[in-house]
Design an enzyme around this catalytic site. Structure first.
Site, PDB file in Angstrom:
ATOM      1  N   VAL B  71       0.844  -1.196   0.000  1.00 19.17           N
ATOM      2  CA  VAL B  71       0.000   0.000   0.000  1.00 19.17           C
ATOM      3  C   VAL B  71       0.879   1.245   0.000  1.00 19.17           C
ATOM      4  O   VAL B  71       0.600   2.223  -0.699  1.00 19.17           O
ATOM      5  CB  VAL B  71      -0.969  -0.024   1.210  1.00 19.17           C
ATOM      6  CG1 VAL B  71      -1.676   1.309   1.368  1.00 19.17           C
ATOM      7  CG2 VAL B  71      -1.980  -1.140   1.049  1.00 19.17           C
ATOM      8  N   LEU B  73       1.825   3.376   2.610  1.00 18.49           N
ATOM      9  CA  LEU B  73       1.489   4.520   3.465  1.00 18.49           C
ATOM     10  C   LEU B  73       0.564   5.541   2.835  1.00 18.49           C
ATOM     11  O   LEU B  73       0.691   6.742   3.079  1.00 18.49           O
ATOM     12  CB  LEU B  73       2.769   5.221   3.935  1.00 18.49           C
ATOM     13  CG  LEU B  73       3.613   4.442   4.943  1.00 18.49           C
ATOM     14  CD1 LEU B  73       4.886   5.219   5.257  1.00 18.49           C
ATOM     15  CD2 LEU B  73       2.831   4.173   6.225  1.00 18.49           C
ATOM     16  N   ASN B  99      -0.550   5.575  14.446  1.00 19.27           N
ATOM     17  CA  ASN B  99       0.672   4.985  13.919  1.00 19.27           C
ATOM     18  C   ASN B  99       1.405   6.094  13.158  1.00 19.27           C
ATOM     19  O   ASN B  99       0.909   6.614  12.165  1.00 19.27           O
ATOM     20  CB  ASN B  99       0.288   3.820  12.999  1.00 19.27           C
ATOM     21  CG  ASN B  99       1.472   3.091  12.409  1.00 19.27           C
ATOM     22  OD1 ASN B  99       1.944   3.421  11.328  1.00 19.27           O
ATOM     23  ND2 ASN B  99       1.958   2.080  13.109  1.00 19.27           N
ATOM     24  N   ASN B 127       6.166   3.905  13.728  1.00 21.98           N
ATOM     25  CA  ASN B 127       6.434   2.868  12.724  1.00 21.98           C
ATOM     26  C   ASN B 127       7.807   3.104  12.109  1.00 21.98           C
ATOM     27  O   ASN B 127       7.944   3.865  11.157  1.00 21.98           O
ATOM     28  CB  ASN B 127       5.323   2.929  11.671  1.00 21.98           C
ATOM     29  CG  ASN B 127       5.558   1.999  10.504  1.00 21.98           C
ATOM     30  OD1 ASN B 127       6.422   1.128  10.553  1.00 21.98           O
ATOM     31  ND2 ASN B 127       4.788   2.185   9.448  1.00 21.98           N
ATOM     32  N   CYS B 130       9.749   2.318   8.029  1.00 20.83           N
ATOM     33  CA  CYS B 130       9.791   3.087   6.786  1.00 20.83           C
ATOM     34  C   CYS B 130      11.235   3.332   6.355  1.00 20.83           C
ATOM     35  O   CYS B 130      12.122   3.481   7.184  1.00 20.83           O
ATOM     36  CB  CYS B 130       9.132   4.452   6.962  1.00 20.83           C
ATOM     37  SG  CYS B 130       7.640   4.418   7.908  1.00 20.83           S
ATOM     38  N   LYS B 165       7.140   0.404  16.936  1.00 20.35           N
ATOM     39  CA  LYS B 165       6.790  -0.822  16.205  1.00 20.35           C
ATOM     40  C   LYS B 165       7.994  -1.333  15.428  1.00 20.35           C
ATOM     41  O   LYS B 165       8.565  -0.616  14.604  1.00 20.35           O
ATOM     42  CB  LYS B 165       5.624  -0.555  15.259  1.00 20.35           C
ATOM     43  CG  LYS B 165       5.139  -1.820  14.563  1.00 20.35           C
ATOM     44  CD  LYS B 165       3.784  -1.592  13.926  1.00 20.35           C
ATOM     45  CE  LYS B 165       3.301  -2.824  13.206  1.00 20.35           C
ATOM     46  NZ  LYS B 165       2.000  -2.583  12.567  1.00 20.35           N
ATOM     47  N   GLY B 217      -0.642 -12.136   7.883  1.00 20.04           N
ATOM     48  CA  GLY B 217      -1.639 -13.195   7.942  1.00 20.04           C
ATOM     49  C   GLY B 217      -1.131 -14.421   8.689  1.00 20.04           C
ATOM     50  O   GLY B 217      -0.008 -14.431   9.203  1.00 20.04           O
ATOM     51  N   GLY B 244      -0.481 -12.371  12.394  1.00 19.46           N
ATOM     52  CA  GLY B 244      -1.218 -13.591  12.096  1.00 19.46           C
ATOM     53  C   GLY B 244      -2.270 -14.008  13.095  1.00 19.46           C
ATOM     54  O   GLY B 244      -2.768 -15.132  13.032  1.00 19.46           O
TER      55      GLY B 244
HETATM   56  C1  FMN Z   1      -2.921  -3.754   4.017  1.00 18.86           C
HETATM   57  C2  FMN Z   1      -1.990  -3.533   5.176  1.00 18.86           C
HETATM   58  C3  FMN Z   1      -1.584  -2.238   5.508  1.00 18.86           C
HETATM   59  C4  FMN Z   1      -0.712  -2.004   6.576  1.00 18.86           C
HETATM   60  N1  FMN Z   1      -0.350  -0.727   6.899  1.00 18.86           N
HETATM   61  C5  FMN Z   1       0.457  -0.499   7.981  1.00 18.86           C
HETATM   62  C6  FMN Z   1       0.781   0.822   8.399  1.00 18.86           C
HETATM   63  O1  FMN Z   1       0.334   1.816   7.818  1.00 18.86           O
HETATM   64  N2  FMN Z   1       1.621   0.980   9.463  1.00 18.86           N
HETATM   65  C7  FMN Z   1       2.111  -0.096  10.149  1.00 18.86           C
HETATM   66  O2  FMN Z   1       2.854   0.086  11.116  1.00 18.86           O
HETATM   67  N3  FMN Z   1       1.793  -1.354   9.792  1.00 18.86           N
HETATM   68  C8  FMN Z   1       0.982  -1.583   8.725  1.00 18.86           C
HETATM   69  N4  FMN Z   1       0.655  -2.878   8.381  1.00 18.86           N
HETATM   70  C9  FMN Z   1       1.193  -4.005   9.164  1.00 18.86           C
HETATM   71  C10 FMN Z   1       0.196  -4.499  10.212  1.00 18.86           C
HETATM   72  O3  FMN Z   1      -0.135  -3.485  11.130  1.00 18.86           O
HETATM   73  C11 FMN Z   1       0.747  -5.712  10.966  1.00 18.86           C
HETATM   74  O4  FMN Z   1       1.962  -5.354  11.579  1.00 18.86           O
HETATM   75  C12 FMN Z   1       1.015  -6.909  10.061  1.00 18.86           C
HETATM   76  O5  FMN Z   1       0.035  -7.005   9.059  1.00 18.86           O
HETATM   77  C13 FMN Z   1       1.080  -8.226  10.819  1.00 18.86           C
HETATM   78  O6  FMN Z   1      -0.127  -8.525  11.474  1.00 18.86           O
HETATM   79  P1  FMN Z   1      -1.287  -9.474  10.828  1.00 18.86           P
HETATM   80  O7  FMN Z   1      -0.599 -10.720  10.352  1.00 18.86           O
HETATM   81  O8  FMN Z   1      -2.243  -9.700  11.939  1.00 18.86           O
HETATM   82  O9  FMN Z   1      -1.870  -8.710   9.710  1.00 18.86           O
HETATM   83  C14 FMN Z   1      -0.217  -3.123   7.310  1.00 18.86           C
HETATM   84  C15 FMN Z   1      -0.640  -4.420   6.972  1.00 18.86           C
HETATM   85  C16 FMN Z   1      -1.518  -4.649   5.932  1.00 18.86           C
HETATM   86  C17 FMN Z   1      -1.942  -6.047   5.615  1.00 18.86           C
END
Ligand code: FMN
Ligand code: FAD
Ligand code: FES
Lengths: 257, 301
Positions: B71, B73, B99, B127, B130, B165, B217, B244
């Protein structure tokens, strides 16, 4: 208001080799559904599929409290859905997105492939307003235009097939009916087709709405994965679309991909 | 009823279940499906100094038990967030965390400072995954010294709870965690996405416009649990675990590994009501195991 619900499959029809339809009964009362809105279908018990699949709402029967989906088998998720049987249940998030505006006195609906799915509910919506749309459906062959006669109750229907097996031989944009006089065009189908229709409409100054089918993860505007590069910047197809006015999509129309 | 309340530094969570940034919009997207006030917290979309368009489409690909995203940001920018989004969400009865993202230390500080002024935002999640545009695009979070530097500078302008993070795309996440703890972080959350890639062999092209992207995931969960366990044993500050999680048992793994709270990300796409189901599941678990306070099982491994 969006909701999640377990629907019961009350009908299933195979439409040629590639297409099937599912009629689904809502456990309570269906909310109002705009033509062009879609559902996110859960594909359960499938090792290879994690995410839901977006599918247009093909038809709504308020009396029976059912909605119908028309699905083309293109991969693992849609194949798994094709194995579902009457009596089984299917979890949907719905109704999602913004539908067609159902404007105009002389509308043209142009559909190709699975893109004809939302046009059925749209044709019905026009018909309920007392407007008879012209409906132009295209596909490579006759077998790839899965729904035909049912459209005829709502408007004048024309066909274009690349092999000439139904209607005129050629693309929908080459069909004589395409060049008629319309005040509004709605289209859904393969991207090159929608772009050709959109460019023509822009040239002729006819209002035109396209329904985009970008890949989606959430379907509710939360992940920002499904964006289209519109003239106002990246917009989520799931939330601000899937139906867009082509005047907002000049960049998209111009892009070759 | 077992007590589910936990604490991250000064933030009291009514239960340990929060949402992960970038997967829950601004919370509003989920209001039709759940009562948002049942959540321990909501972490909103990554917010930068200016509005960003993100990467070109396609920026998502499904992979076995997971997904890749690129995506990049996309967000409205901190100014619009404070003026337009914050007033809409500030009265949701849960902890709203922002965030904070950026491409330079100045940008991180500027965003953090503006968010500091928002009364109903008790903390930020920095975060640091980046890329640093000034240092040739290398991630702030992949080098302990650089990570410490950005945390130190943000600490100067941000007074409330500062959660950092961490990215898993490093040789030793423990070293980064220790460095940011030293630099003044109040908590760490982990993991962000794992760098991955997928190819569409029919089209003979990468699936994502950016070629590589972040994996999330169910497939990342064992890695995330391992990292949370390692970090929880190495730092004194509270750890927030994610990666996940899709059910209460997953959340419990993270809690037992040492996380004081968890975040749910990708699973929200599959079931928009999953977070409250996890809260209910934690309560059920405590009752089944006669646990009076969820804190009693945190870090038992
Ligand atoms: C579509 C998408 C957008 C994300 N955008 C951000 C973000 O803007 N900032 C951030 O710190 N993490 C972002 N993440 C990471 C998630 O916050 C998380 O750390 C990561 O997906 C692992 O957790 P999950 O397996 O439960 O999704 C994003 C993840 C996904 C899938
Ligand atoms: C708003 C919306 C409405 C839709 N309505 C319908 C409908 O009514 N009927 C219908 O049959 N299909 C519809 N689609 C397309 C449908 O979502 C995809 O065909 C489906 O997700 C493919 O899943 P799969 O697991 O079978 O394919 P996969 O195994 O995931 O992929 C197989 C192939 O299909 C392609 N593909 C995957 N997702 C899409 C997509 N979203 N669009 C185009 N190609 C895709 C992949 O690139 C790949 O080449 C709609 C899509 C959107 C976004
Ligand atoms: S699919 Fe998630 S925002 Fe559109």
């Amino acid at each position: 208001m969006k909701q999640i619900a377990d629907f019961t499959i009350v009908g299933r029809e195979q439409l040629g080799e590639q297409y099937f339809s599912l009629t689904l009964r809502h456990p309570d009362q269906l909310p109002a559904i705009e033509a062009g809105q879609f559902v996110e279908v859960e594909v359960s018990d499938c090792r290879e599929v994690l995410l839901r699949r977006p599918i247009s709402i093909h038809d709504v029967d308020e009396e029976q409290n059912t909605l119908k989906l028309l699905v083309q088998i293109v991969g693992k998720g849609t194949r798994k859905l094709s194995e579902l049987k009457v009596g089984e249940s299917l979890n949907l998030i719905f109704p999602l997105g913004h539908g067609f505006s159902v404007r105009g006195e002389r509308p043209l609906l142009v559909g190709g492939g699975a893109g004809i799915a939302p046009l059925f509910h749209l044709a019905k919506s026009y018909s309920r307003k007392g407007v008879e749309p012209t409906i132009l459906l295209g596909g490579r062959t006759k077998a790839l235009i899965p729904v035909r006669d049912a459209f005829e109750q709502y408007g004048r229907v024309f066909y274009a097939t690349e092999d000439g097996s139904l209607g005129e031989k050629g693309l929908v944009t080459q069909h004589p009916a395409f060049a008629g006089r319309y005040d509004h065009i709605c289209t859904c189908g393969p991207t090159p087709m929608m772009k050709a229709v959109g460019r023509y409409a822009m040239e002729k100054g006819v209002e035109c709405e396209v329904s985009l089918e970008n890949m989606m993860a959430c379907g509710i505007g939360a992940c920002l994965c499904c964006v289209c590069d519109t003239d106002d910047g990246h917009k989520c197809v799931c939330k601000e679309g899937p139906v867009f006015d082509v005047r907002k999509l000049t960049k998209w129309l111009a892009a070759t991909k | 009823m077992a007590k589910l309340e936990t604490k991250i530094h000064n933030i009291v969570l009514k239960n340990p279940v929060m949402t992960a940034s970038g997967t829950f919009g601004y919370g509003e997207e989920f209001a039709d499906f759940i009562d948002l006030s049942r959540l321990g917290g909501i972490v909103v979309k990554g917010t930068t100094g200016e509005r960003r368009q993100g990467n070109p489409y396609p920026r998502m690909a499904e992979t076995p038990a997971g997904m890749l995203n690129a995506v990049g940001l996309q967000n409205v920018g901190v100014g619009t967030f404070c003026k337009e989004v914050y007033p809409r969400i500030k009265d949701i009865d849960t902890n709203i965390l922002v965030n904070v993202s950026g491409s330079s230390i100045e940008e991180y500080c500027s965003v953090a400072e503006q968010v500091d002024a928002l009364d109903n935002v008790p903390g930020i999640e920095l975060n640091i995954s980046c890329p640093n545009v000034k240092k040739g695009g290398m991630g702030f979070g992949t080098d302990p010294a650089m990570a410490a530097q950005v945390v130190k500078e943000v600490r100067k302008v941000y007074r409330k709870t500062l959660i950092v993070k961490l990215t898993p795309n490093v040789t030793s996440i423990v070293d980064i965690a220790k460095a940011v703890e030293q630099a003044g972080a109040d908590s760490v959350s982990l993991i962000n996405t794992l760098l991955g890639m997928a190819i569409d062999v029919e089209r003979q092209r990468p699936c994502l416009s950016t070629i590589t992207g972040g994996l999330s995931g169910p497939c990342v969960k064992p890695i995330a649990v391992r990292m949370v366990w390692q970090v929880a044993h190495a730092v004194q500050i509270p750890v927030v675990g994610l990666g996940g999680i899709s059910c209460a048992a997953d959340a419990l793994e993270f809690l037992m590994a040492g996380a004081k709270a968890v975040q749910v990300g990708t699973a929200n796409f599959l079931d928009p009501a999953v977070t409250v189901k996890i809260v209910d599941g934690l309560q059920d678990y405590c009752q089944r195991h006669q646990i009076e306070d969820i804190n009693d099982i945190i870090g038992i491994i």
